[in-house]
Motif scaffolding. Structure first.
Motif, PDB file in Angstrom:
ATOM      1  N   ARG A  29     -47.932 -27.816  27.595  1.00  0.00           N
ATOM      2  CA  ARG A  29     -47.964 -28.047  26.179  1.00  0.00           C
ATOM      3  C   ARG A  29     -47.410 -29.293  26.132  1.00  0.00           C
ATOM      4  N   LEU A  30     -46.501 -30.022  26.830  1.00  0.00           N
ATOM      5  CA  LEU A  30     -46.259 -31.467  26.769  1.00  0.00           C
ATOM      6  C   LEU A  30     -47.326 -32.386  27.162  1.00  0.00           C
ATOM      7  N   ARG A  31     -47.904 -31.817  28.248  1.00  0.00           N
ATOM      8  CA  ARG A  31     -49.053 -32.763  28.801  1.00  0.00           C
ATOM      9  C   ARG A  31     -50.184 -32.800  27.602  1.00  0.00           C
ATOM     10  N   LEU A  32     -50.509 -31.798  27.096  1.00  0.00           N
ATOM     11  CA  LEU A  32     -51.683 -31.638  26.155  1.00  0.00           C
ATOM     12  C   LEU A  32     -51.168 -32.379  24.830  1.00  0.00           C
ATOM     13  N   ALA A  33     -49.800 -32.430  24.544  1.00  0.00           N
ATOM     14  CA  ALA A  33     -49.593 -33.078  23.347  1.00  0.00           C
ATOM     15  C   ALA A  33     -49.796 -34.516  23.192  1.00  0.00           C
ATOM     16  N   ALA A  34     -49.646 -34.984  24.516  1.00  0.00           N
ATOM     17  CA  ALA A  34     -49.492 -36.284  24.745  1.00  0.00           C
ATOM     18  C   ALA A  34     -51.234 -36.710  25.021  1.00  0.00           C
ATOM     19  N   ASN A  35     -52.057 -35.588  25.061  1.00  0.00           N
ATOM     20  CA  ASN A  35     -53.303 -36.020  25.268  1.00  0.00           C
ATOM     21  C   ASN A  35     -53.809 -36.474  26.689  1.00  0.00           C
ATOM     22  N   THR A  37     -54.679 -35.862  30.783  1.00  0.00           N
ATOM     23  CA  THR A  37     -55.250 -34.559  31.593  1.00  0.00           C
ATOM     24  C   THR A  37     -54.357 -34.260  32.856  1.00  0.00           C
ATOM     25  N   GLN A  38     -54.754 -32.998  33.602  1.00  0.00           N
ATOM     26  CA  GLN A  38     -53.916 -32.788  34.686  1.00  0.00           C
ATOM     27  C   GLN A  38     -54.394 -33.842  35.798  1.00  0.00           C
ATOM     28  N   ALA A  39     -55.341 -34.452  35.966  1.00  0.00           N
ATOM     29  CA  ALA A  39     -55.826 -35.624  36.738  1.00  0.00           C
ATOM     30  C   ALA A  39     -54.881 -36.809  36.417  1.00  0.00           C
ATOM     31  N   GLU A  40     -54.611 -37.086  35.270  1.00  0.00           N
ATOM     32  CA  GLU A  40     -53.907 -38.292  35.039  1.00  0.00           C
ATOM     33  C   GLU A  40     -52.445 -38.201  35.362  1.00  0.00           C
ATOM     34  N   VAL A  41     -52.027 -36.738  35.428  1.00  0.00           N
ATOM     35  CA  VAL A  41     -50.657 -36.722  35.335  1.00  0.00           C
ATOM     36  C   VAL A  41     -50.469 -36.529  37.042  1.00  0.00           C
ATOM     37  N   ALA A  42     -51.243 -35.830  37.666  1.00  0.00           N
ATOM     38  CA  ALA A  42     -51.335 -35.907  39.186  1.00  0.00           C
ATOM     39  C   ALA A  42     -51.573 -37.381  39.740  1.00  0.00           C
ATOM     40  N   GLU A  43     -52.270 -38.195  39.307  1.00  0.00           N
ATOM     41  CA  GLU A  43     -52.321 -39.476  39.722  1.00  0.00           C
ATOM     42  C   GLU A  43     -51.039 -40.224  39.786  1.00  0.00           C
ATOM     43  N   ALA A  44     -50.382 -40.168  38.336  1.00  0.00           N
ATOM     44  CA  ALA A  44     -49.281 -40.679  38.078  1.00  0.00           C
ATOM     45  C   ALA A  44     -48.025 -40.159  39.158  1.00  0.00           C
ATOM     46  N   VAL A  45     -47.822 -38.912  39.399  1.00  0.00           N
ATOM     47  CA  VAL A  45     -47.033 -38.343  40.261  1.00  0.00           C
ATOM     48  C   VAL A  45     -47.318 -38.599  41.735  1.00  0.00           C
ATOM     49  N   ALA A  78     -41.063 -34.716  26.272  1.00  0.00           N
ATOM     50  CA  ALA A  78     -40.429 -34.099  25.416  1.00  0.00           C
ATOM     51  C   ALA A  78     -39.545 -34.598  24.435  1.00  0.00           C
ATOM     52  N   GLY A  79     -39.172 -35.808  24.627  1.00  0.00           N
ATOM     53  CA  GLY A  79     -38.708 -36.669  23.454  1.00  0.00           C
ATOM     54  C   GLY A  79     -39.616 -37.153  22.339  1.00  0.00           C
ATOM     55  N   ARG A  80     -40.871 -37.203  23.038  1.00  0.00           N
ATOM     56  CA  ARG A  80     -41.833 -37.772  21.897  1.00  0.00           C
ATOM     57  C   ARG A  80     -42.480 -36.389  21.372  1.00  0.00           C
ATOM     58  N   PHE A  81     -42.604 -35.611  21.957  1.00  0.00           N
ATOM     59  CA  PHE A  81     -43.294 -34.245  21.118  1.00  0.00           C
ATOM     60  C   PHE A  81     -42.317 -33.165  21.402  1.00  0.00           C
ATOM     61  N   PRO A  82     -41.218 -33.108  20.547  1.00  0.00           N
ATOM     62  CA  PRO A  82     -40.378 -31.860  20.338  1.00  0.00           C
ATOM     63  C   PRO A  82     -41.043 -30.663  20.153  1.00  0.00           C
TER      64      PRO A  82
END
Length: 85
Positions: A29-35, A37-45, A78-82
């Motif tokens: 939910r948090l990832r989608l709220a921030a628009n 992608t799973q690929a963007e999160v994966a790259e960042a992590v 979570a702080g940005r998208f409660p």
């Protein structure tokens, strides 16, 4: 000797490992709220996109050092998208 505000190195290491994460559905939910992608999160992590998908479905849990980075991202989101009730 560490002060009460500064944990010793072993305790600091345990605290980093013990970081809590929201449940799998909330992670997505948090990832989608921030628009994002799973690929963007994966790259960042620093993991593969499939790993993020597993974390979001509850099929796997992140391990260190990725857990700490992922937790930081989720905390900020979570702080940005409660959650709305």
């Amino acid at each position: 000797m560490p002060t009460p505000r500064q944990p010793s190195k072993p305790i600091g290491s345990l605290l980093k490992r013990a970081v809590g994460l929201p449940g799998p559905g909330e992670r997505a939910r948090l990832r989608l709220a921030a628009n994002l992608t799973q690929a963007e999160v994966a790259e960042a992590v620093g993991v593969n996109r499939v790993q993020v998908a597993r974390w979001e479905t509850g099929r796997a849990e992140p391990r260190q050092p990725h857990r700490w980075l992922y937790a930081q991202l989720l905390h900020d989101l979570a702080g940005r998208f409660p959650q709305r009730s």
